[in-house]
Design a protein around this motif. Structure first.
Motif, mmCIF file in Angstrom:
data_model
loop_
_atom_site.group_PDB
_atom_site.id
_atom_site.type_symbol
_atom_site.label_atom_id
_atom_site.label_comp_id
_atom_site.label_asym_id
_atom_site.label_seq_id
_atom_site.Cartn_x
_atom_site.Cartn_y
_atom_site.Cartn_z
ATOM 1 N N UNK A 154 0.841 -1.212 0.000
ATOM 2 C CA UNK A 154 0.000 0.000 0.000
ATOM 3 C C UNK A 154 0.872 1.258 0.000
ATOM 4 N N UNK A 155 1.937 1.212 0.806
ATOM 5 C CA UNK A 155 2.852 2.360 0.881
ATOM 6 C C UNK A 155 3.475 2.593 -0.505
ATOM 7 N N UNK A 156 3.857 1.501 -1.163
ATOM 8 C CA UNK A 156 4.478 1.625 -2.482
ATOM 9 C C UNK A 156 3.513 2.223 -3.504
ATOM 10 N N UNK A 157 2.208 1.968 -3.330
ATOM 11 C CA UNK A 157 1.232 2.508 -4.280
ATOM 12 C C UNK A 157 1.087 4.027 -4.174
ATOM 13 N N UNK A 158 1.705 4.653 -3.167
ATOM 14 C CA UNK A 158 1.762 6.122 -3.123
ATOM 15 C C UNK A 158 2.747 6.657 -4.153
ATOM 16 N N UNK A 159 3.575 5.766 -4.676
ATOM 17 C CA UNK A 159 4.667 6.221 -5.530
ATOM 18 C C UNK A 159 4.389 5.920 -7.001
ATOM 19 N N UNK A 160 4.179 6.955 -7.819
ATOM 20 C CA UNK A 160 3.976 6.731 -9.257
ATOM 21 C C UNK A 160 5.167 6.004 -9.895
ATOM 22 N N UNK A 161 6.381 6.294 -9.413
ATOM 23 C CA UNK A 161 7.575 5.636 -9.955
ATOM 24 C C UNK A 161 7.506 4.127 -9.714
ATOM 25 N N UNK A 162 7.149 3.746 -8.494
ATOM 26 C CA UNK A 162 7.046 2.320 -8.181
ATOM 27 C C UNK A 162 6.022 1.660 -9.094
ATOM 28 N N UNK A 163 4.853 2.282 -9.204
ATOM 29 C CA UNK A 163 3.776 1.658 -9.970
ATOM 30 C C UNK A 163 4.212 1.436 -11.420
ATOM 31 N N UNK A 164 4.735 2.482 -12.055
ATOM 32 C CA UNK A 164 5.087 2.359 -13.470
ATOM 33 C C UNK A 164 6.230 1.369 -13.684
ATOM 34 N N UNK A 165 7.287 1.485 -12.874
ATOM 35 C CA UNK A 165 8.442 0.609 -13.076
ATOM 36 C C UNK A 165 8.117 -0.839 -12.758
ATOM 37 N N UNK A 166 7.454 -1.057 -11.634
ATOM 38 C CA UNK A 166 7.173 -2.435 -11.242
ATOM 39 C C UNK A 166 6.100 -3.061 -12.127
ATOM 40 N N UNK A 167 5.089 -2.295 -12.489
ATOM 41 C CA UNK A 167 4.064 -2.863 -13.366
ATOM 42 C C UNK A 167 4.708 -3.365 -14.652
ATOM 43 N N UNK A 168 5.640 -2.560 -15.181
ATOM 44 C CA UNK A 168 6.318 -2.946 -16.427
ATOM 45 C C UNK A 168 7.145 -4.213 -16.228
ATOM 46 N N UNK A 169 7.914 -4.243 -15.158
ATOM 47 C CA UNK A 169 8.729 -5.430 -14.888
ATOM 48 C C UNK A 169 7.842 -6.664 -14.787
ATOM 49 N N UNK A 170 6.739 -6.529 -14.030
ATOM 50 C CA UNK A 170 5.825 -7.658 -13.850
ATOM 51 C C UNK A 170 5.228 -8.070 -15.190
ATOM 52 N N UNK A 171 4.792 -7.092 -15.964
ATOM 53 C CA UNK A 171 4.131 -7.386 -17.223
ATOM 54 C C UNK A 171 5.072 -8.114 -18.188
ATOM 55 N N UNK A 172 6.354 -7.723 -18.215
ATOM 56 C CA UNK A 172 7.317 -8.403 -19.095
ATOM 57 C C UNK A 172 7.509 -9.863 -18.688
ATOM 58 N N UNK A 173 7.112 -10.213 -17.484
ATOM 59 C CA UNK A 173 7.170 -11.613 -17.043
ATOM 60 C C UNK A 173 5.778 -12.225 -16.925
ATOM 61 N N UNK A 174 4.806 -11.589 -17.599
ATOM 62 C CA UNK A 174 3.419 -12.058 -17.573
ATOM 63 C C UNK A 174 2.812 -12.097 -16.175
ATOM 64 N N UNK A 175 3.358 -11.275 -15.270
ATOM 65 C CA UNK A 175 2.789 -11.224 -13.917
ATOM 66 C C UNK A 175 1.927 -9.963 -13.805
ATOM 67 N N UNK A 176 1.035 -9.978 -12.818
ATOM 68 C CA UNK A 176 0.156 -8.836 -12.620
ATOM 69 C C UNK A 176 0.444 -8.212 -11.251
#
Lengths: 428, 426
Positions: free
Chosen positions: A369-391
């Motif tokens: 939840x704390x990480x979701x305050x950070x736009x940087x975390x969301x964009x970077x991690x979402x991309x990393x996850x997506x490249x590995x077919x994770x959500x």
């Protein structure tokens, strides 16, 4: 355009795949001033052996070329892209990791213009012999800066111990010798192979209207002539189960010794939900062994073997994955011995119980939840996850369903003496 | 633009600042204790918060305290220290999930205030002394924290520059304390200092999140009772009018040399010329469109990083760069030339507009994080000025080219510090 709602988190994600294959995601964040956007290609330092577009056989490219290419993308015939972003009130940056190269900006005004600038500069390479040569001095200073950084040397030293062949063991920026071989033609070859929209993802997060953003990107992409590209063929050598080196020590200009213990996974082939569950359960397991609320942590701290630099983490990408545990220490041999001992005896399951597991899960949920305050975390991690077919947004449900059996099984699969290595930085 | 509204209310000895916003998934409490920076107290102050965050009467071990924090959905607790001008500031931050995003609706905010109260007012102690083992182990960690700067050459060079530049001023003190003073601290001397700090420090509490302000005020009254106290003011040191610049060269076993240059501006946060100074810094070296980046890095290929920044409450301008051992002469002369260009006004209206846009953007981005909000608003406490975001923005807009030139002419070279490896060219 698709919409995916996450009710408990009160977030809504918008998605569209463009005709040329580009994945575009928008997460509106109202109340924020800043819009943050990343434009990322699934291409990093490990992709050094591949079949280039329009060629039949594989090539090997110099170490550090993906990072070099990232630097050179900012220079254009009519000047520097940094200048254009700052005229539009934005700050821009980029980074290269083992598996990704990301270009990004953040701004609180002129979001449309900045987004166009981001997409256009990444889709318009301009390399000349002169600009390539000039960059070698700048990147050379970046490499020497890291050479003097003991934490950096410790981290990469440990990865190099763990792997025999896998290119994750190569420094992301390469060496002064390896980058001296880079030419503009090589940069174009890498660019055309890896920067096709079908190998890329655009993520925009901030106080934006998703329909407008997606329409803007659609129009931009439709105006460019991308032809369909076959999937990229990347070549990796077979990696043995054992580590390349059990122990390495680096003598450096430091006062406090450093020590990290690493373990590589025996199987980094998982993708999607299976990989997400594995990564989360191993991180919970490490937390149960080494977190600040554990007896182990408190004993190590009281004995003076660790301080507030101590850390632990497991991360995996397609083809490699490892846990790392350690930090600054007064006695690097004793710390290595203790950490290995804790890991090896943990496979009997006596270190954790249901209460500790539930506590660790709560901690991870709060951290998310704390990480979701950070736009940087969301964009970077979402991309990393997506490249590995994770959500990314499946983290909470998967955490909530973890059981002690999952933890025990993960520990048994990961922990093995033959896949452990130690790296130490010692005073000269 | 989303302007942050701060409501401030003094509740006896604590100034409560509340910023109500629904943009975060968490609520954040930042507790600040401010006192003048001084050799006598710097090490005590550096140690104290680490002792307080390691345990308490109710949670007598770190394991028990941390298990409780995990139980509160991983509430994060951390302390840090900073130097702002002539002051030494202790911060303690607790950030916890807002339960409206959890399936479990346990109210976490009250628990966070109870915990802050427990840590500050009921430490693990006995007969006017902290627990001996806790103090000894935190002293050991503090020693490593002080020494760690030696192993990070970028930080080391910055510290050495400040030590040389401000050698007769309190500002030269290490934010984490002085190694020599550490062995002298005992569990009782630290406890005495703890009582003094709680009685005398200026106390501020920032509460940021989707909160009920009356409820928070009630928690502070009930759980954080501190008596009124006079604010202790440090005397402001602006430096001499005429400075004889010094050059310090140090040899160490390093591959990359560090060039750090310190200037005095005589302008502090809250001064009328401060906005112009910020824009000066932005055109000169603050960003990737700045003169230093373009000329030292992009044109001459001498460096990967080269930047300037302001020590806003101390009137200092610091340039830092990592270069080859042999580039000293070329790098220092390019930096000096660029400063001279600033003094001559060799910059365009477009550069001014661009820099204003980037600085305003940076400020708004900072205000998107709870920590950033607390830090920005706390400038008002340190400078004893009252400036809100709108005034700040207006001040920035009003700056014209002549103001920047005037400021540039006030920037005086004080000290060049060069850390280099063995094969340096003379």
């Amino acid at each position: 355009m698709e919409q995916i709602a996450f009710d408990q988190l009160q977030e809504k994600l918008y998605y569209e795949k463009m005709a040329n294959g580009l994945d575009v995601y928008v997460l509106p964040k109202h109340g924020f001033n800043k819009t943050f956007a990343t434009f990322t290609t699934k291409y990093g330092s490990i992709d050094n052996h591949f079949v280039p577009l329009d060629k039949n056989g594989p090539v090997k490219v110099p170490d550090g070329i993906a990072h070099f290419l990232e630097h050179k993308m900012f220079e254009k015939e009519d000047g520097d892209v940094f200048q254009q972003f700052s005229r539009q009130g934005a700050s821009a940056n980029a980074f290269t990791s083992f598996t990704r190269t990301a270009y990004l900006f953040s701004s609180t005004s002129n979001v449309q213009e900045n987004l166009t600038t981001l997409i256009d500069f990444v889709q318009d390479p301009y390399f000349t012999k002169e600009t390539v040569e000039k960059e070698k001095g700048i990147i050379g200073q970046e490499i020497t800066m890291y050479d003097d950084n003991p934490d950096w040397r410790l981290y990469y030293g440990l990865i190099a111990n763990l792997y025999h062949h896998h290119p994750v063991k190569i420094d992301i920026a390469g060496t002064i010798a390896s980058i001296s071989d880079i030419t503009k033609d090589m940069l174009y070859e890498c660019y055309h192979t890896f920067y096709h929209p079908s190998n890329m993802l655009l993520f925009v997060v901030g106080p934006v209207e998703p329909e407008e953003i997606i329409a803007q990107v659609r129009k931009n992409q439709d105006s460019k002539n991308y032809s369909e590209q076959p999937s990229i063929e990347r070549i990796f050598d077979q990696e043995p189960q054992t580590v390349a080196e059990k122990l390495s020590t680096l003598r450096m200009n430091v006062q406090t010794p450093k020590c990290m213990v690493g373990i590589k996974t025996n199987d980094a082939s998982q993708q999607g939900a299976e990989m997400l569950k594995k990564e989360l359960s191993l991180n919970v397991m490490l937390d149960l062994l080494f977190g600040k609320s554990t007896q182990h942590y408190n004993d190590l701290y009281r004995e003076g073997l660790i301080d507030d630099t101590f850390s632990y983490d497991y991360s995996q990408e397609s083809g490699f994955g490892f846990a790392m545990i350690g930090g600054d220490t007064s006695d690097p041999n004793k710390l290595a011995e203790k950490v290995k001992e804790i890991l090896l005896q943990s496979t009997n399951g006596s270190n954790w119980d249901e209460a500790a597991l539930q506590r660790s899960i709560k901690k991870k949920i709060g951290g998310f939840l704390r990480a979701l305050n950070s736009p940087e975390y969301i964009a970077n991690q979402f991309t990393r996850y997506s490249f590995n077919d994770m959500d990314l947004f499946q983290i909470v449900p998967i955490l909530e369903n973890l059981t002690l059996d999952d933890i025990n099984q993960s520990a048994k699969e990961l922990i093995s003496e033959e896949r452990m290595s130690v790296c130490q930085v010692l005073p000269k | 633009m989303n302007i942050t509204t701060e409501t401030v209310k003094a509740i006896d000895g604590v100034k409560l600042h509340q910023i109500k916003t629904d943009k975060y998934k968490t609520n954040t409490i930042v507790w600040k204790m401010k006192a003048p920076l001084s050799k006598d107290t710097v090490t005590l102050r550096a140690l104290l918060p680490h002792v307080l965050e390691s345990s308490s009467a109710a949670y007598p071990t770190t394991a028990k305290l941390r298990a409780y924090l995990d139980e509160l959905y991983g509430a994060s607790l951390y302390v840090d220290l900073s130097k702002k001008g002539e002051y030494h500031i202790i911060s303690m931050t607790i950030e916890m999930a807002n339960e409206k995003f959890l399936s479990d609706q346990t109210p976490l905010l009250r628990k966070a205030f109870e915990l802050l109260s427990e840590l500050l007012l009921r430490p693990l102690s006995n007969n006017g002394a902290f627990d001996r083992e806790v103090v000894e182990s935190e002293k050991r960690t503090l020693k490593q924290r002080i020494q760690a700067v030696n192993d990070d050459k970028m930080r080391y060079a910055n510290l050495r520059l400040v030590q040389e530049m401000c050698k007769d001023e309190a500002y030269a003190l290490h934010v984490h304390g002085e190694l020599d003073d550490l062995p002298l601290i005992t569990e009782s001397s630290l406890y005495q200092y703890y009582e003094r700090a709680l009685a005398e420090d200026e106390l501020d509490l920032y509460m940021i999140g989707d909160i009920d302000t009356n409820e928070v005020e009630q928690y502070v009254r009930e759980l954080l009772p501190f008596k009124n106290r006079p604010v202790k003011e440090a005397s402001l040191i602006r430096g001499n009018d005429s400075i004889e610049p010094e050059t310090i060269k140090e040899e160490q076993d390093v591959k990359q040399a560090k060039l750090n240059i310190g200037y005095r501006t005589g302008i502090n946060y809250g001064d009328p010329e401060y906005s112009a100074l910020q824009i000066f810094n932005g055109i000169f070296g603050g960003f990737s469109h700045s003169k230093l980046f373009i000329n030292v890095r992009e044109k001459a290929s001498l460096a990967y990083y080269v930047a300037s920044r302001l020590e806003s409450h101390k009137g200092l301008l610091m340039v830092m760069s990592g270069i080859d051992n042999s580039s000293y002469g070329q790098a220092t002369s390019i930096i000096e030339e660029q400063l001279e260009e600033m003094r001559k006004g060799t910059f365009t209206e477009e550069e001014i507009t661009q820099t204003k846009a980037v600085i305003q953007n940076q400020m708004l981005e900072t205000m998107d994080t709870a920590r950033g909000v607390a830090e920005v608003l706390y400038h008002n406490i340190v400078s004893q000025k009252k400036m809100d975001l709108t005034q700040w923005m207006n001040g920035m807009e009003a700056v014209i080219k002549e103001d920047i030139i005037t400021v540039a002419k006030k920037v005086q070279l004080d000290t060049i510090y060069f850390l280099h490896g063995k094969e340096v060219q003379k």
